[in-house]
Design a protein around this motif. Structure first.
Motif, mmCIF file in Angstrom:
data_model
loop_
_atom_site.group_PDB
_atom_site.id
_atom_site.type_symbol
_atom_site.label_atom_id
_atom_site.label_comp_id
_atom_site.label_asym_id
_atom_site.label_seq_id
_atom_site.Cartn_x
_atom_site.Cartn_y
_atom_site.Cartn_z
ATOM 1 N N LEU A 108 27.392 -66.088 47.113
ATOM 2 C CA LEU A 108 28.483 -66.494 47.999
ATOM 3 C C LEU A 108 28.480 -67.999 48.239
ATOM 4 C CD1 LEU A 108 28.453 -63.511 50.518
ATOM 5 C CD2 LEU A 108 30.131 -63.977 48.711
ATOM 6 N N LEU A 118 35.008 -64.511 43.245
ATOM 7 C CA LEU A 118 34.734 -63.105 43.535
ATOM 8 C C LEU A 118 35.386 -62.182 42.517
ATOM 9 C CD1 LEU A 118 34.981 -63.098 47.429
ATOM 10 C CD2 LEU A 118 32.934 -62.721 46.041
ATOM 11 N N ASP A 119 36.424 -62.672 41.846
ATOM 12 C CA ASP A 119 37.082 -61.854 40.829
ATOM 13 C C ASP A 119 36.667 -62.234 39.408
ATOM 14 O OD1 ASP A 119 38.521 -60.262 42.682
ATOM 15 O OD2 ASP A 119 39.893 -61.937 43.003
ATOM 16 N N ARG A 139 32.884 -59.316 42.950
ATOM 17 C CA ARG A 139 33.198 -58.615 44.202
ATOM 18 C C ARG A 139 32.711 -57.169 44.148
ATOM 19 N NH1 ARG A 139 37.281 -59.946 47.659
ATOM 20 N NH2 ARG A 139 38.274 -61.189 46.011
ATOM 21 N N HIS A 143 29.872 -55.277 46.327
ATOM 22 C CA HIS A 143 30.338 -54.142 47.132
ATOM 23 C C HIS A 143 29.684 -52.826 46.718
ATOM 24 C CE1 HIS A 143 34.389 -54.650 49.477
ATOM 25 N NE2 HIS A 143 33.360 -54.512 50.281
ATOM 26 N N THR A 296 34.963 -67.744 52.971
ATOM 27 C CA THR A 296 34.122 -66.849 52.185
ATOM 28 C C THR A 296 33.555 -65.745 53.059
ATOM 29 O OG1 THR A 296 33.557 -68.636 50.666
ATOM 30 C CG2 THR A 296 32.095 -66.725 50.677
ATOM 31 N N LYS A 298 34.976 -64.386 55.549
ATOM 32 C CA LYS A 298 36.024 -63.384 55.761
ATOM 33 C C LYS A 298 36.064 -62.403 54.602
ATOM 34 C CE LYS A 298 40.945 -62.913 56.812
ATOM 35 N NZ LYS A 298 42.233 -63.638 57.053
ATOM 36 N N GLN A 299 35.905 -62.903 53.384
ATOM 37 C CA GLN A 299 35.847 -62.030 52.216
ATOM 38 C C GLN A 299 34.608 -61.131 52.267
ATOM 39 O OE1 GLN A 299 38.111 -61.787 49.547
ATOM 40 N NE2 GLN A 299 39.408 -63.008 50.907
ATOM 41 N N GLN A 300 33.484 -61.699 52.684
ATOM 42 C CA GLN A 300 32.235 -60.930 52.775
ATOM 43 C C GLN A 300 32.386 -59.758 53.733
ATOM 44 O OE1 GLN A 300 29.031 -62.651 55.023
ATOM 45 N NE2 GLN A 300 27.480 -61.920 53.571
ATOM 46 N N SER A 302 34.803 -57.777 54.248
ATOM 47 C CA SER A 302 35.781 -56.762 53.861
ATOM 48 C C SER A 302 35.020 -55.455 53.664
ATOM 49 C CB SER A 302 36.508 -57.173 52.577
ATOM 50 O OG SER A 302 35.576 -57.457 51.545
#
Length: 394
Positions: A108, A118-119, A139, A143, A296, A298-300, A302
């Motif tokens: 990250l 992440l993609d 990602r 996940h 970042t 905020k993405q973490q 999810s």
């Protein structure tokens, strides 16, 4: 990552057998005792003693609670069977699957710098891996929705560990053990905890930087957080002093399995070693977002349905390299882990001001010790409540 010790070779990380020692059926103790509960140190110490005093309980337990500049260390039992020495916050121990939080932190931070996305896919960043895995993204790896087969369950890997538990693996080639296998499900279609995921995460980090993962840990995590007593060894030895980890079977003397396995076969998925003090410091920084930007982070956060291995306190949900633990007293963010001789829980508050780690010196999981795991999760929740300053359970 979990190396299972049940009087024989194998354990797993994420519910998969990594080194399956012959499982013996356990005469498990009854439900947790009626010790009064509260947030005071003595009440919390009593909760740890309940674990240690079980016939199937660990020889030692230690928790570290941090609230700003105030640090409380609460222990029960012994650091080494046959001695009277209590566990200390300066003793080293194996972090098992909590190591996945560290590989998440490295990746990250690279996302923040624009070196990784992440993609980004395996096909783009790790083209030498099987083409069938090519669409899997960073990602999805973080996940645990990648579908990658778990190398730690591969028969060839298990056979090598069984033949030589101290074997030094080439950690960069652990995924070779499952390179002939297709994905277990379509990427992103469901949650399934796999040790292979964080090996691929570390390999992606190396690919975009040209640096060894161990060096990335030092520059991206250890130094920024001041972690002087955290390492990723390759061998089986632990730095002194250390908490001895045990295989516990009721009716038999605990068997010391601290150095039963080498760490190279777990690497970025479960090979980290740290002291309780350093583990707690890391969790405060990681949960509090000190290492990454708000975007970042905020993405973490999810979160999807999914539990850490072993499950932590309360209701578990899976983020990117982190889990949310919703307890009766509030939500904390962190990771768990179990391996031969050790079980870990570490979490912190979103502001990073408060953190808690709870470490015990035996392996606890749903498969072999479900009653003990339920008891441990209950104790962990009490420690979270103590951290958050919430009322104790009636």
């Amino acid at each position: 990552m979990p190396l299972r010790s049940r009087r024989s070779p194998l354990s797993r990380q994420g519910g998969r057998a990594l080194v399956m020692l012959l499982a013996a059926s356990l005469a498990l103790a009854g439900p947790a005792g009626a010790t009064p509960r509260g947030n005071g140190d003595e009440a919390l110490r009593n909760r740890l003693r309940e674990l240690v005093d079980r016939p199937d309980g660990p020889p030692g337990a230690i928790a570290v609670l941090r609230d700003g500049g105030r640090v409380r260390v609460i222990q029960a039992g012994v650091a080494e069977v046959g001695t009277r020495r209590e566990p200390r916050a300066s003793d080293h121990m194996r972090l098992a699957s909590a190591s996945k939080a560290y590989s998440g932190a490295v990746a990250l931070r690279l996302v923040d710098r624009g070196l990784l996305g992440l993609d980004d896919t395996i096909a783009r960043r790790l083209p030498a891996l099987p083409a069938a895995w090519g669409d899997v993204t960073l990602r999805q790896l973080l996940h645990h929705t990648s579908g990658l087969p778990d190398y730690s369950a591969a028969p060839d890997f298990v056979d090598l560990i069984r033949a030589d538990p101290h074997r030094i693996f080439d950690s960069r080639h652990l995924l070779d053990f499952v390179a002939d296998q297709d994905l277990e499900f379509a990427p992103g279609s469901r949650y399934h905890y796999s040790n292979s995921d964080n090996i691929a995460v570390a390999l992606m980090s190396e690919a975009v930087t040209g640096q060894r993962y161990e060096d990335l840990l030092a520059s991206k995590v250890f130094r920024p957080l001041g972690l002087a007593h955290t390492s990723l060894p390759a061998g089986y030895r632990l730095p002194n002093p250390y908490l001895h980890g045990y295989d516990v079977e009721p009716g038999s003397p605990p068997q010391d399995v601290s150095t039963l396995f080498g760490a190279s076969g777990a690497w970025a998925s479960g090979g980290m070693v740290a002291t309780p003090a350093d583990f707690n410091t890391f969790m405060a920084g990681y949960a509090g977002g000190r290492l990454i930007s708000e975007a970042t982070r905020k993405q973490q956060r999810s979160f999807i349905a999914g539990a850490s291995e072993p499950a932590g306190p309360g209701t578990n949900r899976a983020g990117l390299g982190i889990f949310a633990y919703k307890t009766r007293c509030g939500v904390v963010y962190g990771h768990t882990g179990n391996t031969a001789g050790y079980t870990q829980f570490g979490a912190g508050t979103p502001d990073g001001r408060r953190s808690v780690t709870l470490s015990i010196t035996s392996q606890v999981n749903q498969e072999n010790t479900p009653d003990l795991l339920a008891h441990l999760r209950d104790v962990e929740e009490d420690f979270v409540c103590a951290l958050l300053g919430s009322p104790s359970k009636p």
